[in-house]
Motif scaffolding. Structure first.
Motif, short mmCIF file in Angstrom:
data_model
loop_
_atom_site.label_atom_id
_atom_site.label_comp_id
_atom_site.label_asym_id
_atom_site.label_seq_id
_atom_site.Cartn_x
_atom_site.Cartn_y
_atom_site.Cartn_z
N VAL A 52 57.81 29.23 129.51
CA VAL A 52 56.46 28.97 129.04
C VAL A 52 56.30 27.48 128.68
CG1 VAL A 52 54.80 29.49 127.20
CG2 VAL A 52 56.11 31.33 128.26
N ILE A 53 57.37 26.88 128.20
CA ILE A 53 57.35 25.45 127.90
C ILE A 53 57.70 24.63 129.15
CG2 ILE A 53 58.47 23.63 126.56
CD1 ILE A 53 58.77 25.64 124.29
N THR A 54 58.70 25.10 129.89
CA THR A 54 59.15 24.37 131.07
C THR A 54 58.04 24.25 132.12
OG1 THR A 54 61.39 25.19 130.70
CG2 THR A 54 60.92 24.27 132.86
N GLY A 108 51.25 26.40 133.12
CA GLY A 108 51.34 25.43 134.19
C GLY A 108 50.01 24.74 134.43
N MET A 109 48.93 25.50 134.38
CA MET A 109 47.60 24.91 134.56
C MET A 109 47.26 23.97 133.42
SD MET A 109 45.52 28.21 136.08
CE MET A 109 44.05 27.27 136.49
N GLN A 110 47.68 24.32 132.21
CA GLN A 110 47.46 23.41 131.09
C GLN A 110 48.21 22.09 131.29
OE1 GLN A 110 48.60 25.94 127.69
NE2 GLN A 110 46.46 25.97 127.06
N LYS A 218 67.16 22.74 132.29
CA LYS A 218 67.81 24.05 132.22
C LYS A 218 69.34 23.96 132.33
CE LYS A 218 64.40 27.00 131.90
NZ LYS A 218 64.33 27.94 130.78
N GLY A 219 69.85 22.75 132.50
CA GLY A 219 71.30 22.61 132.65
C GLY A 219 72.08 23.16 131.47
#
Length: 481
Positions: A52-54, A108-110, A218-219
């Motif tokens: 949601v953040i990524t 993503g749209m935001q 995400k690593g």
């Protein structure tokens, strides 16, 4: 011909642009108070909920350079209105979401709305009289920090005392307001560039950025030596090298790499990465220290709302110092302002070695750091626009914004590694240690000093782009003496 209206009412234009920048940057911290609750709210795992953040980060990074180029081609005001559409739609989708997928789509749209900030900065060059340009650009640049800082307490308060869906309905209403203000109060800015959008270049850059930012962000979850992480980073390298080769040969490149390679542009972008890194490090560390339990011996036991309120003044400091930074740039040049900002950030980090033990001490640390960020962020567009043709200002500023985003992403990864490796156990829970937090702050201090060193290498005298003068305001692009 340009409309003469902006010369008569520049204050209204600047206010609208600043509000647009604040609302766009609010989206970055909007869901932070919900992170712990998202798995339950969306019926998913904590790892999946982190998307949601990524998603916002990735969408903003990929679309901002494209939106900047479209602004140069078709008009910055027109593209600012276009950016308001995904902000509104994404907010509504998130407010109605009951599962993970629509929430990720909406977020993503935001993220696509982040293009408002570099477009607004570039539009000011077309719309304002020379005497108002420098201070206005500094204020617009600071809106990124202001929105991010205000987002934490506002969203925490709404999440605590109202439904979480109210967060997104409020963001939808603010986005509608921004679109209406731009439509009513900002004059048209005709496109100055010729040619067409480099679709292949946009796709190549998008693939490279997605692979790079996914691998970096995400690593820590996937493992830095995992095949997925290494594969993504390797794919990013290949894609970005191929993209660079394409851009050098393209007739209408998405990003003119020859202009980007000019020393003033190249070094400013490098400094932007490091400043973005330094800016984000203190936010990661301070927010955690404020909320860790007092039983640790170094945590301050604040609620999310209280912690957000302690952080809010630091964001407002960016607004306070923006006119001071503009005056410094007018008197001594934006290079000096960027150096001063970097050194003030380093001072703030250094002060943390004796001020980590209290809420008031951390308030001082964050305020000093963000004073430095305000100086630095206000000077970067001046340095960029002082070295690129007027027809490429939106694309160049968008690329500079991307560099800052890469810096913050790398900062999150590096500081995350430090805190995950330097831990203590308390009540069966593994927590970052005090030494880990201090190390994270020292890393931020080193990044700020590196930014100052990179800035020192900037050319001392600005050269105008071939065939045209650069920025018409002495306060924006005065050469170093």
């Amino acid at each position: 011909m340009e409309d003469s209206t902006p010369a008569r009412r520049p204050g209204g234009i600047v206010t609208v642009m600043a509000v647009a920048g604040i609302v766009a940057s609010l989206m970055q911290t909007l869901v932070v108070p919900l992170v712990g609750e998202l798995p339950k709210l969306l019926g998913t795992s904590a790892s999946n909920a982190s998307w949601v953040i990524t998603a916002t980060l990735l969408a903003g990074a990929v679309t901002t350079p494209v939106i900047g180029r479209l602004g140069d081609l078709y008009g910055k005001r027109r593209m600012m209105l276009v950016c308001a559409v995904p902000l509104i739609a994404g907010s509504v989708i998130c407010a109605l979401a009951g599962s993970l997928v629509p929430m990720i789509v909406g977020r993503g749209m935001q993220g696509m709305g982040m293009g408002l900030i570099p477009l607004g900065i570039s539009a000011l060059r077309d719309l304002l009289p020379p005497d108002r340009l420098g201070p206005s650009i500094a204020l617009m640049s600071s809106s990124m920090g202001i929105g991010g800082a205000l987002g934490l307490p506002i969203s925490a308060a709404l999440a605590e005392y109202a439904s979480w869906r109210v967060l997104f309905w409020v963001s939808a209403a603010l986005s509608v307001l921004v679109g209406a203000l731009i439509r009513l109060l900002v004059p048209a800015t005709p496109g100055r560039a010729s040619g067409r959008l480099d679709v292949a270049g946009a796709l190549g850059l998008g693939v490279g950025l997605v692979c790079l930012l996914l691998g970096v962000s995400k690593g820590g979850d996937w493992g830095w030596s995992s095949g997925t992480t290494l594969g993504l980073l390797g794919a990013a390298l290949v894609a970005l090298l191929g993209w660079g080769r394409w851009e050098l040969r393209a007739g209408d490149p998405l990003v003119d790499l020859r202009v980007t390679a000019r020393p003033q542009v190249l070094l400013t972008n490098l400094a932007s990465i490091v400043v973005g890194f330094a800016m984000y490090a203190q936010a990661l560390v301070v927010m955690q220290i404020l909320q860790l339990p007092e039983a640790t011996g170094y945590g301050l036991g604040q609620s999310m709302l209280a912690a957000g309120l302690w952080m809010a003044p630091s964001g407002l400091m960016m607004m306070v110092v923006s006119p001071i930074g503009a005056r410094l740039s007018a008197a001594r040049g934006p290079k000096v302002t960027l150096i001063v900002g970097s050194l003030v950030m380093a001072l703030g980090y250094g002060s943390s070695m004796v001020l980590l033990g209290s809420t008031w001490g951390l308030l001082v640390v964050t305020c000093v750091c963000n004073i430095g960020v305000g100086f630095a962020y206000g000077s970067m567009p001046a340095l960029i626009m002082g070295a690129v043709p007027r027809s490429e200002t939106a694309a160049a500023n968008s690329f500079n914004t991307l560099m800052r985003s890469i810096g913050t992403t790398v900062s999150a990864a590096v500081v995350g590694v430090v805190l995950s490796q330097m831990t203590v156990s308390l009540g069966g829970h593994v927590l970052p240690s005090e030494a880990g937090f201090r190390t994270g702050m020292l890393v931020g201090c080193g990044a700020a000093l590196l930014a100052a060193a990179v800035t020192l290498a900037l050319p001392g005298r600005r050269s105008a782009p071939p065939g045209e003068s650069c920025v018409p305001a002495a306060s924006l692009a005065r050469s170093e003496r």
